[in-house]
Design an enzyme around this catalytic site. Structure first.
Site, short mmCIF file in Angstrom:
data_model
loop_
_atom_site.label_atom_id
_atom_site.label_comp_id
_atom_site.label_asym_id
_atom_site.label_seq_id
_atom_site.Cartn_x
_atom_site.Cartn_y
_atom_site.Cartn_z
CB SER A 104 -0.88 -0.20 1.40
OG SER A 104 -1.93 1.55 1.02
CG ASP A 246 -2.94 4.36 -1.22
OD1 ASP A 246 -3.31 4.28 -2.09
OD2 ASP A 246 -2.92 3.91 -0.47
CG ASP A 248 -2.93 -0.11 -2.53
OD1 ASP A 248 -2.58 1.08 -2.03
OD2 ASP A 248 -3.69 -0.83 -1.80
#
Length: 453
Positions: A104, A246, A248
């Protein structure tokens, strides 16, 4: 009993750790095998869909995870490079359990795995992840690894994903928007071009080159210092709106035409309002740290507001239980019933763009009706004894309304605050909101004095 190596990387909602130092191919393969068993696709009984982000270690981990699934006789459908919401879409569209190799918004040296059951149903610690860790612990003790027997094939999910998003959030024709999008060298650089290809927008891309070393800035819009370049580009180009994703690309933050950050709570309120226009009387979820404007606006527009703890697996479960059409978190996660109850920063961005295209005004004018109060933002404090501090705050604010859903929330007429513990670090997280700046600042400082004493 869970292997200490797995205990270190298996978190409340996913798997996350330094890679390959903590999360290596051996652990990942064992997790893949355990995942196949937990989801019932072992012994030739089904398949899993697997995607991955652009981090340097992702190709190694995706191969290891796929080998693990196949070693237990499960089949694998690889969708290649993907955002997390693209993986959720594929899980829902193919009706298969899924695994996304990603860390992430974490820095480059990290990697991880997000897991779901068929239909993008979440897997958290108490809904399968602990069982997977326990089974993986057993598997790690073997002297020989079984050979993969399951099949592997690749499929395209991105084309269908883009088409589906336009079906559920059409952008009205007639106003050509100037959009700046900052992918932060993350997966939005892969998905935004496909989603925006059929839109009548003037797109200025920033940092769309996929690069897991994040050479320009961390792909973490929760840290507003990473938004500086986007804010400057919006002002420089005279853009209507800026979008920051962000790493991901499952979260999106919005920048208005002045270069100012739009509160995720305001976006929650806007999307809730739009949902209630098409689904009158619907249930909408919001977590404990969203602005109190959110439940006010939901109620004013005829909806039912339901408050939840922070955390995606909790919110998805509550959406399923209540039949909610939408849920929003102040962290920039937005969940949609018509997206398999999963979260998607891209869908949230399209909702804001659609609402803007329906007007002749600006983002700041559009969002003004949804931003009613002043928030502190989340303030983290490292503490030695979190429970003792929460007990002291409970006593200090004993004359005010309190509840203990996800930490401690204290509410007065002109302010509220929530203090909750981190799931993974010795931190207390404080969020304060007041009717005005002075009120918010006074409460913030008083609470921090207790936390940091």
């Amino acid at each position: 009993m869970i292997d200490p190596r797995l205990e270190k990387v298996v978190k409340a909602y996913d798997v996350r750790g330094l890679s390959p130092a903590e999360l290596d191919a051996d652990l990942t393969r064992a997790l893949g095998e355990a995942f196949a068993i937990e989801t019932g696709i072992d012994q030739g009984r089904g398949a899993a869909v697997i995607g991955h982000d652009m981090r340097d270690t992702s190709p190694l981990l995706v191969r290891a995870f796929a080998d693990g699934v196949r070693a237990q006789g499960g089949n694998v459908i690889g969708i290649g490079l993907a955002s997390t919401d693209l993986l959720y879409f594929a899980s829902g569209d193919f009706d298969l359990p899924g695994a996304m190799i990603t860390a992430s918004h974490n820095p480059a040296q990290y990697n991880g795995i997000k897991l779901c059951r068929a239909g993008a149903k979440p897997i958290g610690y108490d809904s399968g992840l602990r069982a997977i860790a326990e089974k993986a612990t057993e598997l790690l003790g073997r002297s020989e690894l079984p050979e993969p027997t399951g099949t592997y094939e690749e499929r395209d999910a991105l084309t269908r994903y883009a088409e589906y998003l336009h079906q559920i959030v059409p952008i009205p024709a007639g106003r050509r928007l100037k959009v700046v999008a900052d992918a932060g060298n993350g997966m939005a650089g892969h998905t935004v071009p496909s989603v925006f290809a059929s839109l009548d927008v003037e797109l200025t891309p920033m940092y769309f080159e996929l690069d897991g070393t994040f050479p320009n800035h961390d792909a973490n819009p929760l840290d507003h210092s990473t938004l500086v370049d986007l804010q400057a580009k919006v002002r420089e180009t005279g853009a209507d709106i800026g979008l920051a994703f962000d790493g991901d690309a499952d979260r999106c933050f919005v920048i208005d035409e002045r270069g100012e950050v739009v509160s995720p709570s305001a976006i929650t309120a806007l999307i809730a309002h739009r949902a209630l226009l098409t689904t009158p009387g619907a249930t909408i979820l919001h977590n404990v740290i969203t602005s109190k404007a959110v439940p006010e606006i939901i109620t004013e527009n005829g909806g039912t507001a339901v408050r939840t703890p922070v955390g995606h697996s909790l919110i998805k479960a509550e959406m399923a239980r209540t039949g909610a059409v939408f849920g929003g978190e102040h962290s920039g996660h937005f969940y949609f019933k018509d997206f398999f109850l999963a979260d998607s920063g891209m869908i949230a961005a399209l909702h804001v763009m659609a609402a803007l295209a329906e007007t002749d005004g600006t983002v700041s004018e559009l969002m003004a009706q949804y931003e009613r109060y002043v928030a502190s933002g989340e303030i983290n404090s490292t503490v030695a004894d979190g429970p003792a501090i929460l007990a002291e705050l409970t006593k200090t604010y004993g004359d005010h309304d309190q509840d203990t859903m996800d930490g401690l929330t204290v509410t007065a007429d002109s302010w509220w605050f929530n203090v909750r513990a981190s799931n993974t670090e010795p931190l207390l997280r404080l969020n304060v909101e007041g009717d005005d700046e002075a009120t918010m600042a006074a409460v913030r400082d008083d609470v921090l004095a207790v936390i940091r004493r």
